[in-house]
Design an enzyme around this catalytic site. Structure first.
Site, PDB file in Angstrom:
ATOM      1  N   LYS A  94       0.830  -1.224   0.000  1.00 26.42           N
ATOM      2  CA  LYS A  94       0.000   0.000   0.000  1.00 26.42           C
ATOM      3  C   LYS A  94       0.855   1.261   0.000  1.00 26.42           C
ATOM      4  CE  LYS A  94      -4.028  -2.013   2.375  1.00 26.42           C
ATOM      5  NZ  LYS A  94      -3.494  -3.264   2.948  1.00 26.42           N
ATOM      6  N   ALA A  96       2.017   4.935  -0.623  1.00 31.99           N
ATOM      7  CA  ALA A  96       1.123   6.103  -0.586  1.00 31.99           C
ATOM      8  C   ALA A  96       1.892   7.419  -0.570  1.00 31.99           C
ATOM      9  CB  ALA A  96       0.221   6.014   0.647  1.00 31.99           C
ATOM     10  N   GLY A  99       6.232  10.077  -5.849  1.00 33.92           N
ATOM     11  CA  GLY A  99       6.995   9.185  -6.718  1.00 33.92           C
ATOM     12  C   GLY A  99       8.425   8.944  -6.269  1.00 33.92           C
TER      13      GLY A  99
HETATM   14  O1  S5P Z   1      -9.533  -2.695   1.973  1.00 33.95           O
HETATM   15  C1  S5P Z   1      -8.722  -3.525   2.337  1.00 33.95           C
HETATM   16  C2  S5P Z   1      -7.517  -3.722   1.639  1.00 33.95           C
HETATM   17  C3  S5P Z   1      -6.659  -4.729   2.055  1.00 33.95           C
HETATM   18  S1  S5P Z   1      -5.304  -5.080   1.045  1.00 33.95           S
HETATM   19  N1  S5P Z   1      -8.982  -4.333   3.402  1.00 33.95           N
HETATM   20  C4  S5P Z   1      -8.118  -5.294   3.840  1.00 33.95           C
HETATM   21  O2  S5P Z   1      -8.450  -5.992   4.804  1.00 33.95           O
HETATM   22  N2  S5P Z   1      -6.915  -5.483   3.186  1.00 33.95           N
HETATM   23  C5  S5P Z   1      -5.928  -6.492   3.644  1.00 33.95           C
HETATM   24  O3  S5P Z   1      -6.518  -7.783   3.490  1.00 33.95           O
HETATM   25  C6  S5P Z   1      -5.521  -6.385   5.110  1.00 33.95           C
HETATM   26  O4  S5P Z   1      -4.341  -5.615   5.243  1.00 33.95           O
HETATM   27  C7  S5P Z   1      -5.290  -7.841   5.516  1.00 33.95           C
HETATM   28  O5  S5P Z   1      -3.968  -8.211   5.185  1.00 33.95           O
HETATM   29  C8  S5P Z   1      -6.235  -8.631   4.620  1.00 33.95           C
HETATM   30  C9  S5P Z   1      -7.551  -9.039   5.258  1.00 33.95           C
HETATM   31  O6  S5P Z   1      -7.333  -9.891   6.326  1.00 33.95           O
HETATM   32  P1  S5P Z   1      -8.509 -10.653   7.105  1.00 33.95           P
HETATM   33  O7  S5P Z   1      -7.797 -11.337   8.225  1.00 33.95           O
HETATM   34  O8  S5P Z   1      -9.483  -9.633   7.592  1.00 33.95           O
HETATM   35  O9  S5P Z   1      -9.118 -11.626   6.119  1.00 33.95           O
END
Ligand code: S5P
Length: 273
Positions: A94, A96, A99
């Site tokens: 991610k 953010a 550049g």
């Molecule tokens: O909007 C988002 C984007 C990401 S990449 N919501 C998220 O939860 N993630 C990532 O997806 C988050 O950083 C974590 O690694 C994963 C979700 O994990 P879970 O344990 O909730 O399934």
């Protein structure tokens, strides 16, 4: 928006980006649209779980900066597992920043992410320069790809509809590097016969986190979950990203198999097969 009724095979055959093609080809050959989000903090645990679940996933998502005992040898071992089980690696960094800063974060530091990761992701808050910066790092490397965060799963996030539209525009201007979105819905037009190599009809891959089989209702920090069938058949996602429901499960292999069959059947239903 709409969902994509083309098969992964059709999309692989037409896709102009080599990383997108490989991903679709892996999905077809292993019959899986599951991405394991291996958010563990010990390298041994990550490698052991990846070896166990490798046969069931098309993609492994890492957060390399949460590993407490990181060592470059970890990267070689993870890369060996990606070859052994045939999956791609996605570092969920991610990015953010502007550049010139992301160039150093992506290509340098102790993680040297660009060297071993097939796919990474970024926010587009800083504007299109972040994509230009990241892309510049990949010039002399094997094919690398980027996903743009167009929507988030967490309650109260600030990614408005207007923001999402701008994110899609930035992606359309960079189809030589951007292969899709982290999103909760298909945020761009689905591919169809008019799909082109670039521009307004590019075939973007939608990957959705915040996915769980019934039984998990978010967490105390705002995470929200959609079930796999809704994510694929209604919201039009292509890849299911699952973390805690797999890596905290006492029997992760059986759980992964449930995601694979639910995800694959939902995909077959979507393409009408
Ligand atoms: O909007 C988002 C984007 C990401 S990449 N919501 C998220 O939860 N993630 C990532 O997806 C988050 O950083 C974590 O690694 C994963 C979700 O994990 P879970 O344990 O909730 O399934």
């Amino acid at each position: 928006m709409n969902f994509n009724s083309s098969s992964y095979e059709e999309r692989a055959a037409k896709h102009p980006h080599p990383v997108a093609r490989s991903l679709f080809e892996i999905m077809v050959s292993k019959k899986t649209n599951l991405c394991l989000s291996v958010d563990l903090t010990s390298s041994q645990e990550i490698l052991a779980l990846t070896d166990k679940l490798g046969p069931y996933i098309c993609l492994l998502k890492t957060h390399v900066d949460i590993i407490e005992d990181f060592d470059p040898d970890f990267i070689s071992k993870l890369s060996e597992l990606s070859l052994k089980h045939n999956f791609l690696i996605f570092e969920d960094r991610k990015f953010a920043d502007i550049g010139s800063t992301v160039i150093k974060q992506y290509g340098g530091g102790i993680y040297k992410i660009a060297e071993w990761v097939h796919i990474t992701n970024c926010h587009v808050l800083p504007g299109p320069g972040i994509v230009d910066g990241l892309k510049s790092v990949t010039r002399d490397l094997p094919p690398r790809a980027l996903l743009i965060l167009a929507e988030m799963s967490s309650k109260g996030n600030l990614l408005t509809d207007e923001y999402t539209k701008t994110a899609v525009e930035i992606a359309k201007n960079n189809t030589d590097f951007v292969i899709g979105f982290i999103a909760q819905h298909r945020v761009s037009e689905p591919s169809n016969d008019k799909t082109t190599a670039s521009g307004s009809n590019a075939d973007f891959i939608i990957m959705t986190p915040g996915v769980s089989l019934p039984g998990r209702d978010g967490d105390s920090f705002g995470q929200q979950y959609t079930n796999p069938e809704t994510a694929i058949c209604v919201n039009g996602t292509d890849v299911l990203i699952v973390g805690r429901d797999l890596f905290t499960n006492p029997d992760p292999v059986s759980r992964a198999k449930e995601y694979v069959s639910t995800g694959w059947n939902a995909y077959l239903k979507r393409i009408n097969k």
